[in-house]
Design a protein around this motif. Structure first.
Motif, PDB file in Angstrom:
ATOM      1  N   PHE A  55     -77.471  51.432 -29.840  1.00 57.30           N
ATOM      2  CA  PHE A  55     -76.209  51.961 -30.366  1.00 57.30           C
ATOM      3  C   PHE A  55     -75.269  50.884 -30.895  1.00 57.30           C
ATOM      4  O   PHE A  55     -74.087  51.135 -31.096  1.00 57.30           O
ATOM      5  CB  PHE A  55     -75.506  52.788 -29.270  1.00 57.30           C
TER       6      PHE A  55
ATOM      7  N   TYR B 142     -72.583  48.225 -31.376  1.00 61.26           N
ATOM      8  CA  TYR B 142     -71.372  47.812 -30.645  1.00 61.26           C
ATOM      9  C   TYR B 142     -70.623  48.999 -30.017  1.00 61.26           C
ATOM     10  O   TYR B 142     -69.564  48.826 -29.431  1.00 61.26           O
ATOM     11  CB  TYR B 142     -70.418  47.079 -31.590  1.00 61.26           C
ATOM     12  N   GLN B 143     -71.200  50.192 -30.136  1.00 60.58           N
ATOM     13  CA  GLN B 143     -70.500  51.428 -29.756  1.00 60.58           C
ATOM     14  C   GLN B 143     -70.097  51.495 -28.278  1.00 60.58           C
ATOM     15  O   GLN B 143     -69.105  52.125 -27.919  1.00 60.58           O
ATOM     16  CB  GLN B 143     -71.394  52.635 -30.097  1.00 60.58           C
ATOM     17  N   LEU B 144     -70.879  50.849 -27.392  1.00 57.46           N
ATOM     18  CA  LEU B 144     -70.648  51.002 -25.948  1.00 57.46           C
ATOM     19  C   LEU B 144     -69.845  49.851 -25.322  1.00 57.46           C
ATOM     20  O   LEU B 144     -69.754  49.761 -24.099  1.00 57.46           O
ATOM     21  CB  LEU B 144     -71.996  51.147 -25.218  1.00 57.46           C
TER      22      LEU B 144
ATOM     23  N   TRP C 282     -66.694  49.524 -25.185  1.00 54.41           N
ATOM     24  CA  TRP C 282     -65.558  50.085 -24.449  1.00 54.41           C
ATOM     25  C   TRP C 282     -65.964  50.574 -23.058  1.00 54.41           C
ATOM     26  O   TRP C 282     -65.160  50.554 -22.122  1.00 54.41           O
ATOM     27  CB  TRP C 282     -64.894  51.215 -25.248  1.00 54.41           C
TER      28      TRP C 282
ATOM     29  N   GLU D 216     -66.696  44.818 -36.162  1.00 53.73           N
ATOM     30  CA  GLU D 216     -67.406  45.889 -35.447  1.00 53.73           C
ATOM     31  C   GLU D 216     -67.247  45.759 -33.939  1.00 53.73           C
ATOM     32  O   GLU D 216     -67.275  46.754 -33.221  1.00 53.73           O
ATOM     33  CB  GLU D 216     -68.890  45.880 -35.842  1.00 53.73           C
TER      34      GLU D 216
ATOM     35  N   LYS E 257     -63.986  47.348 -33.186  1.00 55.52           N
ATOM     36  CA  LYS E 257     -64.158  48.794 -33.330  1.00 55.52           C
ATOM     37  C   LYS E 257     -64.858  49.388 -32.104  1.00 55.52           C
ATOM     38  O   LYS E 257     -64.563  50.499 -31.661  1.00 55.52           O
ATOM     39  CB  LYS E 257     -64.961  49.102 -34.597  1.00 55.52           C
ATOM     40  N   GLY E 258     -65.784  48.599 -31.522  1.00 53.62           N
ATOM     41  CA  GLY E 258     -66.523  49.056 -30.343  1.00 53.62           C
ATOM     42  C   GLY E 258     -65.658  49.178 -29.106  1.00 53.62           C
ATOM     43  O   GLY E 258     -66.038  49.839 -28.129  1.00 53.62           O
TER      44      GLY E 258
ATOM     45  N   SER F 270     -64.966  56.383 -27.606  1.00 53.71           N
ATOM     46  CA  SER F 270     -65.580  57.391 -28.476  1.00 53.71           C
ATOM     47  C   SER F 270     -66.298  58.417 -27.603  1.00 53.71           C
ATOM     48  O   SER F 270     -66.615  58.161 -26.448  1.00 53.71           O
ATOM     49  CB  SER F 270     -66.564  56.727 -29.439  1.00 53.71           C
TER      50      SER F 270
ATOM     51  N   LEU G 236     -69.280  60.404 -26.194  1.00 48.07           N
ATOM     52  CA  LEU G 236     -70.698  60.072 -26.013  1.00 48.07           C
ATOM     53  C   LEU G 236     -71.473  61.313 -25.604  1.00 48.07           C
ATOM     54  O   LEU G 236     -70.970  62.167 -24.884  1.00 48.07           O
ATOM     55  CB  LEU G 236     -70.863  58.996 -24.935  1.00 48.07           C
TER      56      LEU G 236
ATOM     57  N   ALA H   9     -76.862  58.174 -25.456  1.00 47.36           N
ATOM     58  CA  ALA H   9     -75.741  57.227 -25.361  1.00 47.36           C
ATOM     59  C   ALA H   9     -74.990  57.418 -24.049  1.00 47.36           C
ATOM     60  O   ALA H   9     -74.593  56.451 -23.390  1.00 47.36           O
ATOM     61  CB  ALA H   9     -74.792  57.419 -26.539  1.00 47.36           C
TER      62      ALA H   9
ATOM     63  N   TYR I  44     -80.284  45.755 -33.211  1.00 49.01           N
ATOM     64  CA  TYR I  44     -79.788  46.968 -33.853  1.00 49.01           C
ATOM     65  C   TYR I  44     -79.672  46.760 -35.364  1.00 49.01           C
ATOM     66  O   TYR I  44     -80.072  47.622 -36.155  1.00 49.01           O
ATOM     67  CB  TYR I  44     -78.428  47.341 -33.249  1.00 49.01           C
TER      68      TYR I  44
END
Length: 624
Positions: free
Chosen positions: A60, A62-64, A66, A193, A196-197, A201, A203, A207, A277
């Motif tokens: 995923f 840089y999404q995780l 946070w 990014e 941004k991560g 967000s 999930l 994820a 990724y």
């Protein structure tokens, strides 16, 4: 002034209050409190975390990040509560649990805590073995086998003092941090990014599952036991000002150390995102795969640094995990055994499953074992977090240092998130195992999970409804008794062990002082030759005859001095023979000579005196 709750049960007694902070001022005083949280922080960057971070970054991007930040904030809150408990009450979490819950509850609590420590140690063993394999090509089974020598390293560090151990751990953490800092320059992640991560967000699906794994692997139960004990290595004035200052400085220590741990975990995730990724490699979940792919993409430097960091993380986490094993055993069970034996048991309990997993299922099964260790950890977390919040909220025992209502609310919300997410993780695992079939799932796994769930509910409810007065009897050896009028004890039947060395004169002299000329003395010697072991009292070898003659000389010598005595020869095992002679002749006192050998000689020659005194029911006088 010493905390009255201590009695004689200091947590980690070898290093308790070994760092004096009172003689320092300014920055030197603040620095004297720095250290305990660094030992704790290594648990937040151990090899068990690496798998979830690598999987999250490769799948995923840089999404995780946070999720890592949120779990780090929860960890900071809980670790600061753990430090507060140790500073204010002078108890570690295990000792406080023994005080706060019925005796029977502490047995399963110890079992769960020890299982969690073994599961954590298992992750370190596997991580260390993988690191050695990646760096030097050492077969995994050999890497796992040599990790047993960590026990020797820990004993060495503990004997050198707390500051030396902390210096070792900080150097290991420094190696991990520098390794990943250099790797960040090599892989060149996108700063835009990364920022941004950090934004939360929604999930779902895989994820969410990986996010649960990250949180479950971050806040580890043994760290809460460990931190509440390690803060007690600092000696400070136990008045309101001193306690308040210790809480403040330890919070600074915790904040700095855990933010460093967050940096390392974020670096692993960012590394996976930038290296895998971005290159379309979304299924990297194994540590070995990550190392191999790093080599393909960036050459030799990045994977070498990756392996070095893995070894350092495993080594440092091992040291702290075995310390936690000591704390939970002494705290919950009031049981103290030799430090080297305690640490050896913990290490063997971790090595054995890893060793046989490789033998039976091959090297590829280690990844599955690593995931299983994290599931076991998640099961135990609630049993550490819930009592911790109860204890630090109690205004009576925490005096003026109970946590504020808003902190209490945040702590309960955090624990609810952790417990619910970890329960979800465990249920998912059980569901997966059930799908594969097997009677043991329904006969063993599910009933055990239900019992553990009920125990967790009891742990939560009991302090709320119980008016039980908390006992302060935490001393492992009990409390001092009132000594009544003392009368002289007359021993009529006294045993004396002799070995015809220069120590005999002193041993016999002390025995004669005890009984005078009114007592009867039993001169005891054990023949340990092979003939004596197999033939017993029918042995007529030279040594047996010589020893019998020497024993008779002692008897004649004592008779000339006016003392009554008789000779008694035992055969074979020294301890068993002495115990048998003592019981058969109804002796009232046993006088033994000690040779003073220790360490390696004890292991080779045995510890006769110690073994005998534990097996006889009469007083034993040991003469040097």
């Amino acid at each position: 002034m010493k905390n009255p709750e201590h009695k004689n049960a200091e947590s980690l007694s070898e290093v308790h209050q070994s760092v004096d902070t009172s003689k320092r001022t300014g920055w030197r005083r603040i620095l004297s409190f720095i250290g305990p949280a660094y030992l704790v922080s290594v648990g937040y960057m151990d090899p068990g975390n690496w798998a979830t971070d690598i999987a999250g970054g490769s799948k995923f991007g840089y999404q995780l990040i946070w999720i890592l930040l949120m779990s780090n904030l929860i960890a900071l809150l809980l670790q600061s509560l753990s430090a507060r408990l140790g500073i204010v009450r002078g108890l570690d979490l295990a000792q406080a649990s023994r005080n706060g819950y019925p005796k029977w509850v502490n047995i399963p609590l110890y079992g769960l805590a020890q299982t969690a420590i073994v599961a954590c140690d298992l992750a370190e063993v596997i991580g260390m073995a993988i690191g050695l394999n990646l760096l030097f090509g050492l077969p995994l089974i050999w890497g796992i086998s040599i990790t047993i020598f960590d026990t020797v390293l820990l004993l060495f560090l503990l004997n050198k003092g707390m500051r030396k151990m902390e210096a070792f751990i900080v150097s290991m953490v420094f190696i991990v941090g520098v390794s990943f800092l250099i790797e960040m320059f090599i892989v060149e992640p996108s700063l835009k990014e990364i920022v941004k991560g950090l934004e939360p967000s929604v999930l779902s699906g895989e994820a969410l599952y990986i996010a649960i794994g990250i949180i479950g692997a971050t806040v580890m139960p043994h760290n809460l036991y460990l931190h509440s004990s390690l803060v007690q290595t600092r000696k400070f004035e136990r008045d309101d000002k001193g306690i308040r200052e210790a809480i403040k400085f330890n919070f600074i220590d915790t904040a700095v150390a855990l933010n460093l741990a967050f940096f390392v975990n974020a670096a692993i995730l960012i590394l996976a995102a930038a290296a895998f990724y971005k290159n379309g490699l979304h299924e990297v979940a194994e540590i070995q795969d990550a190392h191999r792919l790093l080599q393909n993409i960036f050459g030799d430097v990045a994977p070498a640094l990756f392996a070095i960091a893995l070894i350092a993380a495993g080594q440092s986490s091992t040291v702290t995990g075995t310390l936690a094993g000591q704390i939970v055993m002494e705290g919950h069970l009031k049981l103290r055994i030799q430090p080297w034996l305690r640490r050896l048991i913990t290490r063997l309990l971790a090595i054995i499953p890893a060793f046989f997993t490789i033998l039976w299922f091959g090297n590829d099964a280690l990844g599955g074992l690593l995931i299983l260790s994290q599931v076991v950890l998640s099961l135990q977390l609630g049993f550490a977090v819930i009592p911790l919040i109860h204890f630090t909220s109690d205004k009576k025992t925490m005096k003026g240092f109970a946590i504020k209502p808003w902190v209490k609310i945040l702590a309960w919300i955090s624990s609810l998130i952790i417990v619910l997410l970890n329960v979800k993780l465990v249920l998912e695992e059980i569901k997966g195992w059930a799908a594969d079939g097997g009677w043991y799932i329904y006969a063993i796994v599910i009933p055990v999970a239900v019992l553990i769930g009920l125990l967790l509910l009891y742990i939560f409810i009991y302090p709320l409804v119980s008016s039980r007065k908390q006992s302060v009897d935490i001393a492992p050896h009990g409390n001092a008794l009132n000594i009544q009028a003392v009368e002289k004890i007359h021993y009529a039947r006294i045993g004396i062990t002799v070995d015809f060395s220069k120590n005999d004169r002193n041993t016999i002299r002390h025995a004669l002082i005890q009984g005078g000329k009114q007592a009867h003395y039993f001169l005891i010697h054990v023949v340990e030759t092979a003939v004596a072991r197999y033939h017993g009292d029918s042995a007529l070898d030279f040594e047996t005859q010589s020893d019998a003659e020497n024993l008779e000389k002692y008897r004649i010598n004592l008779a000339e001095l006016g003392y009554k005595s008789s000779t008694h020869i035992g055969y074979g095992g020294t301890v068993k023979a002495i115990v048998n002679i003592t019981e058969e002749n109804k002796l009232e006192l046993l006088v033994m000579g000690a040779h003073g050998h220790k360490g390696l000689k004890d292991l080779i020659l045995g510890t006769t005196v110690n073994s005998v005194r534990h097996r006889v029911s009469i007083p034993v006088l040991i003469v040097r």
